[in-house]
Every structure is written in structure tokens, then in C-alpha cells.
Design an enzyme around this catalytic site. Sequence first.
Site, PDB file in Angstrom:
ATOM      1  N   ASP A  41      50.696  34.023  44.794  1.00  0.00           N
ATOM      2  CA  ASP A  41      49.801  34.996  44.453  1.00  0.00           C
ATOM      3  C   ASP A  41      50.692  36.346  44.729  1.00  0.00           C
ATOM      4  O   ASP A  41      51.222  36.830  45.523  1.00  0.00           O
ATOM      5  CB  ASP A  41      48.569  35.286  45.665  1.00  0.00           C
ATOM      6  N   ASP A  62      47.096  39.424  41.333  1.00  0.00           N
ATOM      7  CA  ASP A  62      46.088  40.320  41.999  1.00  0.00           C
ATOM      8  C   ASP A  62      45.694  41.636  41.278  1.00  0.00           C
ATOM      9  O   ASP A  62      46.790  42.316  41.263  1.00  0.00           O
ATOM     10  CB  ASP A  62      46.267  40.481  43.334  1.00  0.00           C
ATOM     11  N   GLU A 120      44.598  39.104  37.190  1.00  0.00           N
ATOM     12  CA  GLU A 120      43.262  39.045  37.659  1.00  0.00           C
ATOM     13  C   GLU A 120      42.805  40.447  37.013  1.00  0.00           C
ATOM     14  O   GLU A 120      43.758  41.425  37.286  1.00  0.00           O
ATOM     15  CB  GLU A 120      42.879  38.911  39.156  1.00  0.00           C
ATOM     16  N   HIS A 180      38.281  32.068  45.596  1.00  0.00           N
ATOM     17  CA  HIS A 180      37.916  32.516  46.992  1.00  0.00           C
ATOM     18  C   HIS A 180      36.999  33.629  46.994  1.00  0.00           C
ATOM     19  O   HIS A 180      36.830  34.269  48.411  1.00  0.00           O
ATOM     20  CB  HIS A 180      39.282  32.697  47.853  1.00  0.00           C
ATOM     21  N   ASP A 181      36.701  34.339  46.033  1.00  0.00           N
ATOM     22  CA  ASP A 181      36.069  35.622  45.891  1.00  0.00           C
ATOM     23  C   ASP A 181      34.600  35.461  45.538  1.00  0.00           C
ATOM     24  O   ASP A 181      33.763  36.316  45.393  1.00  0.00           O
ATOM     25  CB  ASP A 181      36.515  36.779  45.001  1.00  0.00           C
TER      26      ASP A 181
END
Length: 564
Positions: free
Chosen positions: A99, A200, A257, A333-334
Site C-alpha cells: 500500500d 491510497d 484508489e 477495509h473501508d
Amino acid sequence: MMNKTWWKECVVYQIYPRSFADSNGDGIGDLRGITAKLDYLKRLGVDVIWLSPVYRSPNDDNGYDISDYQDIMTEFGTLADMDALIAGMHARGLKLMMDLVVNHTSDEHPWFRQARASRDNPYHDYFIWREPRDGREPNNWEAAFSGSAWEWNEATGEYFLHMFSKKQPDLNWENPRVRREVFDMMHWWFQRGVDGFRMDVINMISKPADLPDAPIIRPGFLQPGFGLVTNGPRLLEYLAEMKRDVLSRYDCITVGEAPLVTVRQGAEITNEETGSLNMLFEFERMDLDSVGGHMNGKWAYKPLDLRDLKTTLSRWQTALHGNGWNSNYLSNHDQPRSVSRFGDDGADRVVSAKMLGTFNHLLQGTPYVYQGEEIGMTNVPFESIDECRDIESLNIYREFVEHQGLTPEQALAPIRVKGRDNARTPMQWSAASQAGFTTGTPWIRVNPNYTAINVEQAVADPDSVFNYYRKLIRLRRENPVFVYGSYHLIVPEHAEIYAFTRTLDAERLLVVLNFSKNSPTFTAPAELSYSGAELLIANYPVETGDVRRFALRPFEARVYRLKV
Ligand code: NOJ
């Protein structure tokens, strides 16, 4: 013309390390825990593992606040553990995606410690500073985790910008030294053996120079500023520089993302010749069960209208075909657990989890499986806010109670539905204590349903979600039409059935999915011609029969190969 490449053909599995497997009993997942589970992942059949951040971090946002990009979070282990994990993965033919969190750092990163000390410190310009406006914050932006996006810094007499928590100051990408640092760090990880990056909020790295006020949609409150910082003026230039300087030198996989990204921007960024990244996580699909334009954003939920999902995804499927590349995901995870959100986490949990898995693997694009999805893990019945850990939920709860006058029960209701902790409870390995995740006390409670829903059960049960996922992944590997076939939506108006075809040369797949608890009848459009049909996978027993017209059971999924 569509090039064939491994990152289109692979299936990616996302690990949230804090909640995956704890090897030392401190209640927090770690790298050795992951290494010990690689054979499980190999058995599932995935090819690439995306690790949510494992870098050194004070954990204000569980690792998305990084204080050292070239070291490992103390709780997760050491660089030597990381090398062992990489070696263990490569030995099994698995690839690793790290990430990359470079829109912001932690306020405990040495760059920021220096930057905030004085205006003439060489690191000052690594971050984004503004003078007060009329003695207050420089603009009306709200941070993603509530409160102003600006924090006062006494030593320099300025505010700094943080689009997320106040412990996540935004980096100043205008500064070429910042870009150099990021690119050098990426090289360092590539040379250590990583195979790619998930980036991210990468479309937020270029900010408009004047940082104007955001339009007022919540009178009397701060305003969401994301619309002003996504797709900023120099975004494509920065990404092109990253591609030229770093990405083009490795045979790697990249996914950015990208909140609020449009189809046009998505096609531009992922175009194989002229774009910079392989694929993006777009968010339109995640916004369809929220009331658009509501002041409470994602927390104002409404039931999904399946036709909205079809319209949105079909737009992405069509626009990127032969042009860019999609990523397919239903959870991470969000987000809340996909089976609770889009399926049924009660009596139809297993069939609906299989139906959603079929959907995610049959769209064109690279599928992403989030840990626990492959065993049908569900949302968590949080009983009070004290059981939640996520900064986003804790802050919005406070805002709901203190500023909007909601009762604790009213404030908890949307957090139960949409809160990120739903996806962050420990991976359910077995029916043993704490789901086999830890021998200690987990950092967040285990979902009480672990005695029934766990890996040990799922691996042993031939009808489990896990074994269905194995078959899906194997079929995708064996049939290029799963990967490269063009997508065509059929029965677009149907409110319960999502059906489409995938076509590659003389091969055609028919995918029919019932997103409801009801038993609607599927009727193929007249123009769908075929001379024979072979059932490839289904989540119920299916008798051979007419594939042009059949009744579907609750959450039924069927994939046929048609002879044309
Ligand atoms: C997106 C990440 O997925 C999320 O978990 C995080 O809180 C924000 N970006 C900020 O880094």
C-alpha cells in the site's frame, strides 16, 4: 486491441494485517502470522496479495498514517520478517502489492516534525501551509474524519492541511523534492522484491493552487472538500512522472484508489499506452446506497436500486473495454461486508455470498477479494460505540451526538450499517477461542458468529463459499473469455436480475444473477442466439433445461458457456 498481461489475469487478495493472523499473542495481527497462512491463500488460488500498510506508524488510522516508509510497524514485526514474507510468497508463485500512502504522512514522520518547527526549515515546504483567514481556518473544508481540514501550528503561526485526520498532514507534491523522496522510496521497495503498489487516494495528490472554499451543501457546518482536491491540475503530470521514473522500470501491478473519479478520467489514467496506472478503484458503486447530496454523506443510507448498479458498472465496463482496465471489488477495509450489504447475512448467507463472488469474478477487470469474503464473513452487531475502534466512526459518532443531537442508539445505527470496523474484526480461522486469530485479547472484538463461520469449517465443506471461490478462480484462470471477453448487459430494466454476456471471438458466457430474495423469471432477449449451453458454475443444483427462460431461486447465480 487488448494486450494480454498477467495483471489482468490475476486475482488479488487483500490482507488487513492488523486483523489477519496474530503469531505472538499480543492481540494484533502481524507479518509472521501472514507468512504462516500463505498455504491457505495458495489453496484458494489467488495470485497477488495486497497488504494494507505495514510501515512504521503511530496508528491513528491503522497504518494509513506513516512515520517511516522504510521500516515496519513495531506490532507487525521487522524488515527481516518482511523479507521472509516476500520470500515465502515468491516461493509459492504469489506476488506482493504494498500500500503506497503518499497523499499524506503521519504528523510523527521526521519530515513533518522538521516542517512544523520553523518556516525556514528545509522540510517546511514538504507540506501544505496557509495563513489564517480572518483569524480562523483558511477555508471551509471538512476533513474526511470530521472537523476542519486545517490544524493550527503554533511554532510557525500557520495552519497545515490534512484531508483526513489531523495526524495525517497532506504532502506538498508541488515540491519536486517530495516527489523525488516518494519515487526513491518506491524503488527501494521494488528492489526489496515487491511486485506493485495499491496507491491510497492517489487522485488527491495535486491540490488547486488557491484552495478555494467548497460549495455549501451543509449550511452552518463545514463543507466536504474532496471535490476540490481530486483530479487536481497536475495529477496526470505527477502520475506520468511516476511512471517514467519508477513504474516503467518494473514488471509491476498498480491500482490507484480514486474517490470521485469519473469514467473519462478513469479511461485516461488507465489507458495502456498513454495512462500511468493499470487500474483504479472507482467509488461510484459504493455510493449507490447513500442518499446523494445528503449532509451526512455515506452515513445517510438508502436501499440499493439494482438498476443503478447496472447503469454505473455498465458505464465503466463499456468505457474501459480495450482502452483501460477495470478493477472489481465489492468490499475492502473501508466498506461494510459485501454479503451484509448486497446479499443476505441471514438464511441466504452462503448462496448470496456465492452469487456476489460470481459477479465480482465475471465482470471484466481484475477481481479483488477482501480477507474473509471468501468464507462469507458478515457485518458485526456492535452493541455500543465502545466496541468500535475506527477513528472515522468514533468521530462521526461524536458529531452525531454532540452537534446533531442524535441519541446514542440513533448515532450507532448508521455505523452498524456502514462503519469500517465491520470489515476489520479478526479473520475467523476456526471455532476455537477468539476465532483462532490470537491466543491473547484481540484489539477489536471477534464477530460472535465465528463458531459457525470460519476457515476450518469452510475448507472442509465442499459446498462452502470458500470452495465455490476456488472453483471461480480456477475457471477464470482456464477460460480467457472470463478475463478478456467483452461485456454486454441484458435485461437492463429488471429490478432483481443482473444478467450479462461476455464474448471473446467464438466464445460467449451467459451470466445470470438474482440479487433478490424473490424468485423472478429470467427471459433472455430474442437476439441472444445459441445452439447449445454448458453450465460452468452455479450456486444451486441446476437441471439441464432451457437457458432462454428459467425461474431463479433466491440469490441464484448461473454461468453458462453458450455455443454460438
Ligand atoms: C483510504 C484508505 O483506504 C483508508 O483506510 C484511509 O483511512 C484513507 N485512505 C486515508 O489514508
